[in-house]
Scaffold this motif. Sequence first.
Motif, PDB file in Angstrom:
ATOM      1  N   SER A 125      20.402 -13.806  20.248  1.00 62.96           N
ATOM      2  CA  SER A 125      19.737 -14.958  19.641  1.00 62.96           C
ATOM      3  C   SER A 125      18.637 -14.458  18.722  1.00 62.96           C
ATOM      4  O   SER A 125      17.858 -13.567  19.096  1.00 62.96           O
ATOM      5  N   VAL A 126      18.606 -15.015  17.453  1.00 64.84           N
ATOM      6  CA  VAL A 126      17.575 -14.614  16.490  1.00 64.84           C
ATOM      7  C   VAL A 126      16.989 -15.861  15.846  1.00 64.84           C
ATOM      8  O   VAL A 126      17.635 -16.915  15.763  1.00 64.84           O
ATOM      9  N   THR A 127      15.710 -15.732  15.382  1.00 63.32           N
ATOM     10  CA  THR A 127      15.037 -16.792  14.635  1.00 63.32           C
ATOM     11  C   THR A 127      14.752 -16.274  13.235  1.00 63.32           C
ATOM     12  O   THR A 127      14.206 -15.181  13.057  1.00 63.32           O
ATOM     13  N   ILE A 128      15.161 -17.073  12.189  1.00 63.07           N
ATOM     14  CA  ILE A 128      14.988 -16.690  10.787  1.00 63.07           C
ATOM     15  C   ILE A 128      13.906 -17.575  10.195  1.00 63.07           C
ATOM     16  O   ILE A 128      13.954 -18.810  10.324  1.00 63.07           O
ATOM     17  N   THR A 129      12.945 -16.959   9.514  1.00 67.46           N
ATOM     18  CA  THR A 129      11.827 -17.682   8.904  1.00 67.46           C
ATOM     19  C   THR A 129      11.800 -17.351   7.424  1.00 67.46           C
ATOM     20  O   THR A 129      12.002 -16.191   7.030  1.00 67.46           O
ATOM     21  N   TRP A 130      11.556 -18.369   6.552  1.00 63.51           N
ATOM     22  CA  TRP A 130      11.513 -18.178   5.110  1.00 63.51           C
ATOM     23  C   TRP A 130      10.372 -18.971   4.496  1.00 63.51           C
ATOM     24  O   TRP A 130       9.737 -19.797   5.152  1.00 63.51           O
ATOM     25  N   SER A 131      10.142 -18.717   3.218  1.00 63.33           N
ATOM     26  CA  SER A 131       9.145 -19.475   2.458  1.00 63.33           C
ATOM     27  C   SER A 131       9.783 -19.947   1.170  1.00 63.33           C
ATOM     28  O   SER A 131      10.678 -19.295   0.641  1.00 63.33           O
ATOM     29  N   SER A 132       9.322 -21.119   0.616  1.00 60.27           N
ATOM     30  CA  SER A 132       9.857 -21.647  -0.633  1.00 60.27           C
ATOM     31  C   SER A 132       8.921 -22.697  -1.181  1.00 60.27           C
ATOM     32  O   SER A 132       8.232 -23.400  -0.428  1.00 60.27           O
ATOM     33  N   ALA A 133       8.879 -22.787  -2.515  1.00 63.61           N
ATOM     34  CA  ALA A 133       8.037 -23.793  -3.163  1.00 63.61           C
ATOM     35  C   ALA A 133       8.766 -25.112  -3.340  1.00 63.61           C
ATOM     36  O   ALA A 133       8.199 -26.065  -3.898  1.00 63.61           O
ATOM     37  N   ASN A 134      10.027 -25.205  -2.929  1.00 67.37           N
ATOM     38  CA  ASN A 134      10.791 -26.428  -3.130  1.00 67.37           C
ATOM     39  C   ASN A 134      10.315 -27.519  -2.168  1.00 67.37           C
ATOM     40  O   ASN A 134      10.098 -27.272  -0.975  1.00 67.37           O
ATOM     41  N   THR A 135      10.181 -28.693  -2.691  1.00 76.62           N
ATOM     42  CA  THR A 135       9.889 -29.857  -1.851  1.00 76.62           C
ATOM     43  C   THR A 135      11.143 -30.710  -1.758  1.00 76.62           C
ATOM     44  O   THR A 135      11.937 -30.753  -2.700  1.00 76.62           O
ATOM     45  N   ALA A 136      11.293 -31.374  -0.613  1.00 72.03           N
ATOM     46  CA  ALA A 136      12.437 -32.255  -0.386  1.00 72.03           C
ATOM     47  C   ALA A 136      13.754 -31.506  -0.519  1.00 72.03           C
ATOM     48  O   ALA A 136      14.741 -32.032  -1.006  1.00 72.03           O
ATOM     49  N   ALA A 137      13.767 -30.235  -0.101  1.00 76.96           N
ATOM     50  CA  ALA A 137      14.996 -29.429  -0.149  1.00 76.96           C
ATOM     51  C   ALA A 137      15.485 -29.170   1.254  1.00 76.96           C
ATOM     52  O   ALA A 137      14.686 -29.073   2.200  1.00 76.96           O
ATOM     53  N   ASN A 138      16.754 -29.091   1.443  1.00 79.16           N
ATOM     54  CA  ASN A 138      17.354 -28.677   2.704  1.00 79.16           C
ATOM     55  C   ASN A 138      17.735 -27.200   2.591  1.00 79.16           C
ATOM     56  O   ASN A 138      18.104 -26.709   1.511  1.00 79.16           O
ATOM     57  N   TYR A 139      17.669 -26.479   3.750  1.00 81.20           N
ATOM     58  CA  TYR A 139      17.889 -25.040   3.739  1.00 81.20           C
ATOM     59  C   TYR A 139      19.013 -24.675   4.702  1.00 81.20           C
ATOM     60  O   TYR A 139      19.179 -25.289   5.757  1.00 81.20           O
ATOM     61  N   THR A 140      19.742 -23.672   4.357  1.00 78.70           N
ATOM     62  CA  THR A 140      20.792 -23.114   5.211  1.00 78.70           C
ATOM     63  C   THR A 140      20.621 -21.611   5.247  1.00 78.70           C
ATOM     64  O   THR A 140      20.519 -20.960   4.195  1.00 78.70           O
ATOM     65  N   ALA A 141      20.534 -21.060   6.517  1.00 76.42           N
ATOM     66  CA  ALA A 141      20.482 -19.611   6.686  1.00 76.42           C
ATOM     67  C   ALA A 141      21.868 -19.128   7.091  1.00 76.42           C
ATOM     68  O   ALA A 141      22.487 -19.687   8.001  1.00 76.42           O
ATOM     69  N   ASN A 142      22.371 -18.123   6.423  1.00 77.35           N
ATOM     70  CA  ASN A 142      23.716 -17.604   6.655  1.00 77.35           C
ATOM     71  C   ASN A 142      23.652 -16.168   7.123  1.00 77.35           C
ATOM     72  O   ASN A 142      22.915 -15.338   6.556  1.00 77.35           O
ATOM     73  N   LEU A 143      24.392 -15.852   8.209  1.00 74.16           N
ATOM     74  CA  LEU A 143      24.538 -14.492   8.699  1.00 74.16           C
ATOM     75  C   LEU A 143      25.993 -14.093   8.458  1.00 74.16           C
ATOM     76  O   LEU A 143      26.911 -14.669   9.062  1.00 74.16           O
ATOM     77  N   ILE A 144      26.214 -13.129   7.588  1.00 71.58           N
ATOM     78  CA  ILE A 144      27.559 -12.719   7.204  1.00 71.58           C
ATOM     79  C   ILE A 144      27.810 -11.316   7.726  1.00 71.58           C
ATOM     80  O   ILE A 144      27.069 -10.376   7.397  1.00 71.58           O
ATOM     81  N   GLY A 145      28.805 -11.168   8.610  1.00 70.56           N
ATOM     82  CA  GLY A 145      29.181  -9.860   9.124  1.00 70.56           C
ATOM     83  C   GLY A 145      30.625  -9.551   8.801  1.00 70.56           C
ATOM     84  O   GLY A 145      31.292 -10.284   8.068  1.00 70.56           O
ATOM     85  N   ALA A 146      31.113  -8.454   9.396  1.00 69.83           N
ATOM     86  CA  ALA A 146      32.499  -8.046   9.144  1.00 69.83           C
ATOM     87  C   ALA A 146      33.438  -8.976   9.889  1.00 69.83           C
ATOM     88  O   ALA A 146      33.622  -8.867  11.096  1.00 69.83           O
ATOM     89  N   GLY A 147      33.999  -9.931   9.162  1.00 70.87           N
ATOM     90  CA  GLY A 147      34.953 -10.848   9.756  1.00 70.87           C
ATOM     91  C   GLY A 147      34.338 -12.011  10.500  1.00 70.87           C
ATOM     92  O   GLY A 147      35.070 -12.869  10.996  1.00 70.87           O
ATOM     93  N   THR A 148      33.038 -12.081  10.606  1.00 66.92           N
ATOM     94  CA  THR A 148      32.395 -13.194  11.304  1.00 66.92           C
ATOM     95  C   THR A 148      31.226 -13.702  10.477  1.00 66.92           C
ATOM     96  O   THR A 148      30.671 -12.977   9.650  1.00 66.92           O
ATOM     97  N   SER A 149      30.845 -14.937  10.702  1.00 68.35           N
ATOM     98  CA  SER A 149      29.679 -15.511  10.042  1.00 68.35           C
ATOM     99  C   SER A 149      29.054 -16.552  10.964  1.00 68.35           C
ATOM    100  O   SER A 149      29.743 -17.164  11.792  1.00 68.35           O
ATOM    101  N   HIS A 150      27.757 -16.727  10.830  1.00 70.54           N
ATOM    102  CA  HIS A 150      26.989 -17.708  11.592  1.00 70.54           C
ATOM    103  C   HIS A 150      26.005 -18.345  10.641  1.00 70.54           C
ATOM    104  O   HIS A 150      25.611 -17.747   9.621  1.00 70.54           O
ATOM    105  N   SER A 151      25.584 -19.528  10.934  1.00 69.45           N
ATOM    106  CA  SER A 151      24.609 -20.206  10.074  1.00 69.45           C
ATOM    107  C   SER A 151      23.800 -21.193  10.899  1.00 69.45           C
ATOM    108  O   SER A 151      24.182 -21.586  12.012  1.00 69.45           O
TER     109      SER A 151
END
Length: 811
Positions: A551-577
């Motif tokens: 289990s991991v927690t991803i933290t980011w920063s952005s100047a966008n307001t009213a935006a939705n965010y998606t974090a993507n983890l891309i590995g060999a043959g697998t992906s999580h978001s």
Amino acid sequence: MKYVTGHKLMGVGTEAQGSTITVSIYTVTSKTITVQWSRYAGASSYKVTATPRNSLEPSVFTHFSGNNIMGTVGSLSTNTPYTIQVEAMDDSMNVLSQTDVEGETSPEVPIIEAATSKQSQNMTVEFTEVQGATSYILRAVTADGSFFSETTVPGSPGTIEGLQPYTEYTLNVMSVNAGGRSQASLPVQAKTVVSAPQLTATSPNNDTIVLDWAPVDHAVLYTLSIIREGSDSQHRLNTTDTSISFQDLEAGTNYCITAKAWDPESNPGDDFTICQVTRPPTPQSIELTVTYSQEAGLSVSWAVAQGAEQYLAVSSRGLNCSSSSSPCVMTTLQCGERFSVSVTAVNQAGPSYPSDPLDFISFPCPPSPLWMEEAVPGNCSVSWNAVPWAERYTAFVKRDDGTEEMCNSTDTDCSFHCRCGYTFLMTVFAYNQAGASPPGTVLNYTTLPCCPDDVSISLVSTETLEIGWSSVRGAEVYETRAVDESEVILCNDTAPVCALSGLTCNSRYSVVVTPCNELRGCNRACQPQTHETAPCMPEILSITQNNSSSSVTITWSSANTAANYTANLIGAGTSHSCQSSGTSCEVHSLPCGSVYEVSAIASTAAGLSMPSYTVPLETGPCCPASLTVSQVTQAMSNVTWSAARGAQSYVTSLSSPRGDARCHTLDTHCLMGCITCGTNYTVSLEAISRTGHKSECTYHGFSSSECCPSGVRLYRMSNNTLRVHWRSSGSLLNHTADVYGSVSNYTCSPPPGANTCDVSEIVCGDVYTVVVSPIGRDGTKIQFCPRRMYSVSCAGNNVGMVIYRGRRSVD
């Protein structure tokens, strides 16, 4: 045997007294044959006999002394073949050697009947033809002997060529057959005639021909005859001069003149004929016409002049053209010129008198310059300056959609309707009686282009807007402008599409398309549209692995307001978001030994942002699925395990109260020493990834094998028995003793806790290997205990001395 005159034909004689004589025909005449022979040793005389081959006439012979090697047989028949025999004789007239050769007498001697000369270099001879002759030879000799010529002819009359004019020759004729030539006939004297005058003719004008010639040797008079081509009447005159002029002749007409000279004996000499044409008459009916091909030219035509082979037209401006027939064209005719043209006829005799000059005015030059006026939008006027020699004007206006207008005028301007967004091409032609002016200046005029009414704006990337529209008439280039609160972005292109790059993300822009052309500039009345760019790219600040590495927690920063965010983890043959409208989200159930690229992306109604820069994430490596420990020696074990995903190296540990063993390796096996026998070990493994992530793995314990016994000895007993003795590490262990010889092998197994074992019926006189091995808990025999060697001698039939030979390594 036949022969050719001038060649010696050799005969081989009948062999006599061991020698031979050779004979050849030397020459023949109508009545004689002369032969030549080789000298024969011992011959005192030679006899030459001629016998006709095809006749009953008697033979003819002649004797010659022994000093002769040539002789002639005479009184023969003409044109008759003979066999000639030469005999070499001794003093008693005995034949020593003889040889035959065949020959033929020549025909009778011809008689010259007449010799005449009709040409200065030829003589014709008439003579009697004789029987048997295949040809005749005519001979001509000058009185002083400086010239000699022989000519072969088939019969009478014959001609001798290559003689000199007005020269006396002595002439003979000889007949010829296969045997040779006859004697020359009686000579005849004859003289050749004088040569012909060599005329040269000229025509100084169109009704006169002048003749000239060099004096002819021995000539006392000249006769000339002139006849017009196509006529049967001729004019003849005699003269002693060497030039003459014929006048009042027809122009352009061919005349042939024949001349001959007379010698003092009034014999006419050779004829010489020369043809000369008079110069042509002056061309008439001259006409001038302008022609057009690749360039303008002046076509000059005329009526045919008799006898003309070529015509030359010349202008006062230096233009000219020539032709064998009417017309000819003077090229590079210039506009706005005035000049005169005359035509001359030419033949071999020379040119005629030129025709009277004819004046000509060429077509006018094109009006230039042209200028355009648009006093009221949509109403245009084209104007020009007056042109010399022009009688009227025509203005042509062509619109770029193919529509054409034409305006005729005697003034210097024309008006027409012009719409916006079009390009107009205008040219003006001037006209007179000679024709139209060449194409002149083309005036290019473009009206102001119209605004496009179908502008579409789309976001093709986070910071790029693509603007498209339909092309409009008159636009050469389009200026696309995007303006927000802080910047102005411009794009100039000739295509009806533009991409505005480098815009600020998450901003609203006012976009307008302005069509332009070079002549009229840009239409600034076009209406703008508003469009928003995509949100800005997020930036990942941290990735935190929770208590569980899955289990991991991803933290980011952005100047966008009213935006939705998606974090993507891309590995060999697998992906999580995971998704969030905030600045962090959590991903669960990540598998061990996996590597991921982690990025975040923002989305709004305008579109998607660029993905953030990726951050690598690696979960802890997996533990091997299986692990096996096997003992190699009493103090050494081999640990083997299966490969683990995500692991690069491994640390294997065997732990016990008596000591530990540890191995760090990149392989999936490890040989571990310093193991204590008969000891229980705890087995553990640490999997380490390439970046240093570690996973602790624990497996079932491992017990080392029992210790091998020490103090192994072999003793002799009675009745061929040997006793094996050892010291054991445990009181209740089971052991087995093996005795190996070259002839027999023996095994004994004592009860648990015993330390001796007897082996009976031993064969003496052999070397034995003794090994004592403990029996493991699983009932298997330990294979790595040491071996000892003993020699067992014989004492009679019984076991004798037992001698220790040393230790032997385990097989």
